[in-house]
Design an enzyme around this catalytic site. Structure first.
Site, PDB file in Angstrom:
ATOM      1  N   SER A 114       0.796  -1.239   0.000  1.00 18.51           N
ATOM      2  CA  SER A 114       0.000   0.000   0.000  1.00 18.51           C
ATOM      3  C   SER A 114       0.822   1.280   0.000  1.00 18.51           C
ATOM      4  O   SER A 114       0.289   2.353  -0.303  1.00 18.51           O
ATOM      5  CB  SER A 114      -0.920   0.032   1.212  1.00 18.51           C
ATOM      6  OG  SER A 114      -2.117  -0.600   0.915  1.00 18.51           O
ATOM      7  N   LYS A 124       0.687   3.286  -3.086  1.00 20.95           N
ATOM      8  CA  LYS A 124      -0.520   4.060  -3.426  1.00 20.95           C
ATOM      9  C   LYS A 124      -0.304   5.572  -3.325  1.00 20.95           C
ATOM     10  O   LYS A 124      -0.942   6.353  -4.032  1.00 20.95           O
ATOM     11  CB  LYS A 124      -1.679   3.658  -2.505  1.00 20.95           C
ATOM     12  CG  LYS A 124      -2.128   2.200  -2.658  1.00 20.95           C
ATOM     13  CD  LYS A 124      -3.110   1.826  -1.554  1.00 20.95           C
ATOM     14  CE  LYS A 124      -3.571   0.394  -1.661  1.00 20.95           C
ATOM     15  NZ  LYS A 124      -4.416   0.006  -0.499  1.00 20.95           N
ATOM     16  N   TYR A 127      -2.337  -2.300 -10.884  1.00 24.01           N
ATOM     17  CA  TYR A 127      -2.399  -2.231  -9.414  1.00 24.01           C
ATOM     18  C   TYR A 127      -1.503  -3.292  -8.755  1.00 24.01           C
ATOM     19  O   TYR A 127      -0.674  -2.976  -7.894  1.00 24.01           O
ATOM     20  CB  TYR A 127      -3.864  -2.371  -8.961  1.00 24.01           C
ATOM     21  CG  TYR A 127      -4.014  -2.461  -7.464  1.00 24.01           C
ATOM     22  CD1 TYR A 127      -3.894  -1.319  -6.669  1.00 24.01           C
ATOM     23  CD2 TYR A 127      -4.253  -3.678  -6.837  1.00 24.01           C
ATOM     24  CE1 TYR A 127      -4.010  -1.404  -5.283  1.00 24.01           C
ATOM     25  CE2 TYR A 127      -4.365  -3.765  -5.449  1.00 24.01           C
ATOM     26  CZ  TYR A 127      -4.245  -2.628  -4.686  1.00 24.01           C
ATOM     27  OH  TYR A 127      -4.356  -2.710  -3.314  1.00 24.01           O
ATOM     28  N   TYR A 177      -4.076   2.946   8.061  1.00 21.35           N
ATOM     29  CA  TYR A 177      -5.327   2.174   8.168  1.00 21.35           C
ATOM     30  C   TYR A 177      -6.221   2.797   9.258  1.00 21.35           C
ATOM     31  O   TYR A 177      -6.226   4.019   9.403  1.00 21.35           O
ATOM     32  CB  TYR A 177      -5.032   0.697   8.466  1.00 21.35           C
ATOM     33  CG  TYR A 177      -4.115   0.050   7.451  1.00 21.35           C
ATOM     34  CD1 TYR A 177      -4.526  -0.144   6.134  1.00 21.35           C
ATOM     35  CD2 TYR A 177      -2.828  -0.343   7.789  1.00 21.35           C
ATOM     36  CE1 TYR A 177      -3.694  -0.744   5.198  1.00 21.35           C
ATOM     37  CE2 TYR A 177      -1.986  -0.946   6.864  1.00 21.35           C
ATOM     38  CZ  TYR A 177      -2.422  -1.136   5.571  1.00 21.35           C
ATOM     39  OH  TYR A 177      -1.590  -1.714   4.645  1.00 21.35           O
ATOM     40  N   VAL A 205       0.996  -3.900   3.943  1.00 19.39           N
ATOM     41  CA  VAL A 205       0.842  -5.212   4.585  1.00 19.39           C
ATOM     42  C   VAL A 205       2.133  -6.028   4.634  1.00 19.39           C
ATOM     43  O   VAL A 205       2.195  -7.020   5.349  1.00 19.39           O
ATOM     44  CB  VAL A 205      -0.262  -6.075   3.936  1.00 19.39           C
ATOM     45  CG1 VAL A 205      -1.640  -5.578   4.303  1.00 19.39           C
ATOM     46  CG2 VAL A 205      -0.097  -6.183   2.441  1.00 19.39           C
TER      47      VAL A 205
HETATM   48  N1  GLU Z   1      -1.619  -5.343  -2.535  1.00 16.57           N
HETATM   49  C1  GLU Z   1      -2.299  -5.302  -1.257  1.00 16.57           C
HETATM   50  C2  GLU Z   1      -3.768  -5.567  -1.442  1.00 16.57           C
HETATM   51  O1  GLU Z   1      -4.353  -5.118  -2.362  1.00 16.57           O
HETATM   52  C3  GLU Z   1      -2.030  -3.985  -0.596  1.00 16.57           C
HETATM   53  C4  GLU Z   1      -2.655  -3.906   0.746  1.00 16.57           C
HETATM   54  C5  GLU Z   1      -1.931  -3.070   1.749  1.00 16.57           C
HETATM   55  O2  GLU Z   1      -0.717  -3.020   1.789  1.00 16.57           O
HETATM   56  O3  GLU Z   1      -2.649  -2.439   2.545  1.00 16.57           O
HETATM   57  O4  GLU Z   1      -4.395  -6.215  -0.662  1.00 16.57           O
END
Ligand code: GLU
Length: 313
Positions: free
Chosen positions: A69, A72, A197, A249, A267
């Site tokens: 994430s 992002k 993604y 989060y 994650v």
């Molecule tokens: N590639 C992970 C997913 O889509 C990223 C989630 C994350 O790091 O919060 O679940």
């Protein structure tokens, strides 16, 4: 002569990493992406760099891990550079959700059915569809090139095992993407958007790479070491605001109180954070707490921020 802060960090961080490392036993590594279950649960590493290029590393700072994430933040910035603010905010909102990062609940409950923000999965998938490029390959190439530029690391690349592992098991993200397509949020073929993604989530980094990328954000879009302007200041401001309100989060409020810095976690146990005008910081600790953040990493950042009074608030 009194020691500079960075000299104090050089002395203190190795010990702080070892004491906080003990907390790893109280967390768990992510396993819903099967390949991530192989991450070393006891690892904890950090790298911090300032505008003069002075740096401090401690613990397992050489460990490689996938951005997940954390990526992002930078796809959001690239989408803003490609489409402008209105082009992006027609498709994603600006608000925290209070739901899980992979929830699709509000897409149906709250009209007009666009993701609440670009840092939850639904929002980041929408952002992937906004990256300019003729094909998914071209979009992914542009993302990778942008990340290489920001990290000042030409050899940044994908971890293809993690990429395949996520792509093969992503039932929830896949269902969310089809739902978004039906709501008119996604441009192009759903599988193409998902491929962009999954690829950016699987970009493989070290703490040094994250610290370099964070240093650019800490200096409003300019790499202070080379003097190169890489991101317009306004887009850095938007990214840092999302990091503060939704980057950790459903513990973003707690992190703002305890640490008080813009940050984004993933994650895989990575955390990218920064002290504005001063440091870029990259950290990894794959053992996660119940909110999905690095259990030892968050504790280490609390100790650092509180000792040096870094909170922005
Ligand atoms: N590639 C992970 C997913 O889509 C990223 C989630 C994350 O790091 O919060 O679940």
């Amino acid at each position: 002569m009194s020691l500079t802060e960075i000299q104090r960090l050089q002395t203190l961080l190795p010990t702080w990493v070892e004491t906080n490392r003990l907390l790893c036993a109280n967390g768990k590594v992510a396993s819903y992406i099967p390949e991530l279950a192989k991450s070393p649960i006891d690892a904890l590493g950090i790298h911090l760099i300032n505008a003069q290029g002075n740096s401090v590393s401690a613990g397992n700072s050489e460990l490689t891990f996938t951005m997940q994430s954390i990526s992002k933040v930078f796809t959001l910035i690239l989408a803003l550079m490609d489409n402008g603010e209105s082009g992006v905010f027609d498709k994603v909102g600006m608000e925290p959700t209070g739901d899980n990062f992979n929830s699709m609940l509000k897409l149906e409950l709250v009209q007009p059915g666009i993701p609440f923000n670009p840092l939850i999965n639904a929002g980041a998938i929408a952002i992937s569809s906004l990256i300019a490029g003729e094909s998914p390959t071209e979009k992914s190439r542009r993302v990778l090139e942008f990340f290489r530029l920001l990290s000042n690391n030409r050899s940044l690349d994908y971890d293809l095992d993690v990429y395949r592992s996520e792509s093969d098991t992503a039932n929830l993200n896949r269902s969310m993407a089809y739902f978004l397509k039906d709501n008119g949020v996604l441009e192009g073929a759903v599988e193409d958007v998902l491929d962009v993604y999954f690829r950016h989530c699987s970009i493989c980094v070290t703490c040094t790479d994250l610290a370099q990328m964070a240093l650019v954000l800490a200096h409003n879009g300019t790499n202070p070491i080379t003097g190169e302007e890489l991101i317009p200041r306004r887009y850095v401001q938007i990214a840092k605001t999302f990091m503060t309100t939704c980057g950790m989060y459903n513990a973003s409020g707690e992190f703002a109180i305890q640490v008080g810095l813009p940050a984004k976690s993933g994650v895989s146990g990575g955390i990218l954070t920064l002290v504005p005008g001063r440091y870029g910081i990259g950290l990894v600790g794959p053992s996660l707490n119940r909110k999905g953040n690095s259990i030892a990493g968050v504790a280490l950042l609390e100790q650092m921020s509180q000792t040096f009074d870094w909170s922005l608030f």
